[in-house]
Design a protein around this motif. Structure first.
Motif, short mmCIF file in Angstrom:
data_model
loop_
_atom_site.label_atom_id
_atom_site.label_comp_id
_atom_site.label_asym_id
_atom_site.label_seq_id
_atom_site.Cartn_x
_atom_site.Cartn_y
_atom_site.Cartn_z
N PRO A 44 0.82 -1.20 0.00
CA PRO A 44 0.00 0.00 0.00
C PRO A 44 0.85 1.25 0.00
N SER A 45 0.43 2.23 -0.72
CA SER A 45 1.16 3.49 -0.77
C SER A 45 0.20 4.60 -1.14
N ARG A 46 0.52 5.80 -0.69
CA ARG A 46 -0.32 6.94 -1.04
C ARG A 46 -0.33 7.16 -2.55
N ASP A 47 0.82 6.94 -3.18
CA ASP A 47 0.89 7.10 -4.63
C ASP A 47 0.98 5.73 -5.27
N ALA A 48 -0.07 4.94 -5.08
CA ALA A 48 -0.09 3.58 -5.61
C ALA A 48 0.17 3.61 -7.11
N PRO A 49 1.01 2.72 -7.62
CA PRO A 49 1.34 2.73 -9.05
C PRO A 49 0.13 2.37 -9.88
N PRO A 50 0.02 2.91 -11.09
CA PRO A 50 -1.12 2.60 -11.95
C PRO A 50 -1.12 1.14 -12.37
N ALA A 51 -2.31 0.61 -12.61
CA ALA A 51 -2.43 -0.78 -13.05
C ALA A 51 -1.65 -0.98 -14.34
N GLY A 52 -0.91 -2.07 -14.38
CA GLY A 52 -0.13 -2.40 -15.55
C GLY A 52 1.27 -1.85 -15.57
N SER A 53 1.59 -0.94 -14.61
CA SER A 53 2.94 -0.39 -14.57
C SER A 53 3.88 -1.41 -13.95
N PRO A 54 5.21 -1.24 -14.12
CA PRO A 54 6.16 -2.20 -13.54
C PRO A 54 6.05 -2.31 -12.02
N LEU A 55 5.50 -1.29 -11.36
CA LEU A 55 5.38 -1.32 -9.90
C LEU A 55 4.01 -1.79 -9.43
N ASP A 56 3.13 -2.12 -10.36
CA ASP A 56 1.82 -2.68 -10.00
C ASP A 56 2.05 -4.04 -9.33
N PRO A 57 1.49 -4.28 -8.12
CA PRO A 57 1.69 -5.56 -7.45
C PRO A 57 1.31 -6.76 -8.30
N ALA A 58 0.27 -6.62 -9.14
CA ALA A 58 -0.13 -7.73 -10.01
C ALA A 58 0.96 -8.05 -11.03
N VAL A 59 1.59 -7.00 -11.57
CA VAL A 59 2.68 -7.21 -12.51
C VAL A 59 3.87 -7.85 -11.81
N MET A 60 4.17 -7.37 -10.59
CA MET A 60 5.27 -7.93 -9.83
C MET A 60 5.03 -9.42 -9.56
N ALA A 61 3.82 -9.76 -9.14
CA ALA A 61 3.51 -11.16 -8.83
C ALA A 61 3.66 -12.03 -10.06
N ALA A 62 3.15 -11.56 -11.20
CA ALA A 62 3.28 -12.34 -12.44
C ALA A 62 4.74 -12.51 -12.83
N ASN A 63 5.54 -11.47 -12.59
CA ASN A 63 6.95 -11.53 -12.96
C ASN A 63 7.72 -12.54 -12.13
N HIS A 64 7.21 -12.87 -10.94
CA HIS A 64 7.90 -13.81 -10.06
C HIS A 64 7.31 -15.22 -10.15
N ASP A 65 6.50 -15.46 -11.13
CA ASP A 65 5.94 -16.80 -11.35
C ASP A 65 6.93 -17.60 -12.18
N PRO A 66 7.51 -18.68 -11.62
CA PRO A 66 8.55 -19.42 -12.35
C PRO A 66 8.07 -20.06 -13.63
N SER A 67 6.75 -20.17 -13.82
CA SER A 67 6.24 -20.76 -15.05
C SER A 67 6.13 -19.74 -16.18
#
Length: 296
Positions: A76-99
Motif C-alpha cells: 500500500p502506498s499513497r501514490d499507488a502505481p497505476p495498473a499495468g505499470s512495472p510497480l503494480d503488485p499484479a505485474v510484480m507477482a506475475a513476474n515472479h511466477d517461475p512458469s
C-alpha cells in the motif's frame, strides 16, 4: 506521514522509522516518506545535521516480510502505481511466477527507485548520523550505509543475510565502507557483525553500550550542529566525491540488476515458494540453519 516521525530542534532534524510492529520493515510508503523527510531536512537552513533512527526493538529488519517475499512487492502506498505499470503488485507477482518469462526490467524499475530514495541520505548536502540499536539487516543496511556516520550499539546486529539466497545489496556500499576483502568476508557468508565488531572493522564510528546509545548520538549531533552549514556541506561533498569517482553508480547498477537475478535463480524460486507456503520467517530460518544463526 504514517511510517515515520519528523522533528527539528537545536539545528538537528530527527527522522525516526515508526513501524515497530513490523520491525520498521521497508515498504513502498516508508521508502517514499523517507526520501520526503530527507529532502525536507536538506532544504531547511535551520538544520545542520540529520539523525536517522528506528522506533521499537531494532532499527530496521529489511523489506517488509509480507510486502516482499509473501506479497511480492508493491504494497500500500499513497501514490499507488497505476495498473499495468512495472510497480503494480499484479505485474510484480506475475513476474515472479517461475512458469512465466521473467522480465528483469520489472525488477529493475522497482529496485532502482528504492535505491534512489536510499541514496537521498548519501546525496543530501546535510550530514546524516544513523543510530542503530537491536538489528539492522538486509535492506535496512541500505539506509545505514547511505548515511554518513554510523553509531551502533555494541550488542546490535548489522549485516546482509540475503547474500545467502534471494538478494544482492542494491546500494552496493559494503566495499566502499569496509574495503573489498572485508566486504567479501560478509557477502560470501551472509554473516552479521555486532556493533563492537563494526567499530573494530571501521564500519561504525562509535559502539557504545545500548544504555548509552542515545546520549552518545545526541552528543555527536550537537557537536556537528555547532559547525557552519556551508562548511558541513563542503566537507560532505568533498569526501563523497571519492566514493563516486571510484565507480559507485556503475556498481549500484550491477547490484540492482543482480538483486533481480538473485530472486530468479533455482534457489531463489525455492526460497520464494517456501516463504509463500510457510511464511517468510520459516524460509529465513531454513536458509540460515546451516550457518547456525538467523536474521531474526
Amino acid at each position: 506521514m504514517e511510517t515515520m516521525t519528523y522533528a527539528v530542534a537545536d539545528r538537528i532534524a530527527r527522522i525516526t522509522l515508526d513501524r515497530p510492529q513490523r520491525g520498521n520493515g521497508l515498504t513502498r510508503q516508508l521508502i517514499d516518506e523517507l526520501a520526503t523527510c530527507v529532502e525536507r531536512a536538506d532544504l531547511d537552513p535551520d538544520v545542520h545535521v540529520i539523525v536517522l533512527s528506528g522506533n521499537g526493538t531494532g532499527f530496521c529488519g529489511g523489506y517488509d516480510l509480507v510486502d516482499s517475499a509473501e506479497g511480492l512487492g508493491g504494497g500500500p502506498s499513497r501514490d499507488a502505481p497505476p495498473a499495468g505499470s512495472p510497480l503494480d503488485p499484479a505485474v510484480m507477482a506475475a513476474n515472479h511466477d517461475p512458469s512465466r518469462t521473467w522480465d528483469p526490467m520489472v525488477d529493475h524499475a522497482m529496485m532502482s527507485r528504492n535505491v534512489k530514495a536510499f541514496m537521498s541520505l548519501f546525496e543530501a548536502t546535510t550530514p546524516v548520523i544513523c543510530k542503530v540499536h537491536g538489528f539492522c539487516v538486509a535492506g535496512g543496511t541500505d539506509l545505514a550505509l547511505c548515511s554518513d556516520l554510523l553509531v551502533i550499539a555494541e550488542d546490535a546486529k548489522i549485516g546482509y543475510p540475503p547474500a545467502r539466497v534471494w538478494g544482492s545489496p542494491t546500494t552496493s556500499l559494503w566495499a566502499a565502507r569496509l574495503g573489498p576483502q572485508r566486504a567479501k568476508r560478509l557477502l560470501f557468508t551472509g554473516d552479521c557483525l555486532t556493533g563492537a565488531q563494526a567499530l573494530e572493522w571501521g564500519l561504525a564510528i562509535e559502539a557504545p553500550p545500548a544504555a548509552e546509545l542515545d546520549a552518545r548520538v545526541d552528543a555527536l549531533a550537537e557537536r556537528i550542529a555547532q559547525m557552519p552549514l556551508n562548511q558541513l556541506r563542503m566537507m560532505k561533498l568533498l569526501v563523497n566525491q571519492q566514493t563516486v569517482a571510484q565507480g559507485l553508480p556503475a556498481t549500484q547498477l550491477i547490484g540492482t540488476v543482480f538483486d533481480g537475478i538473485a530472486r530468479h535463480t533455482p534457489e531463489g524460486y525455492a526460497f520464494q515458494q517456501q516463504a509463500g507456503a510457510e511464511g517468510f520467517r520459516a524460509a529465513v530460518h531454513a536458509r540460515d540453519a546451516p550457518f547456525g544463526d538467523s536474521a531474526f
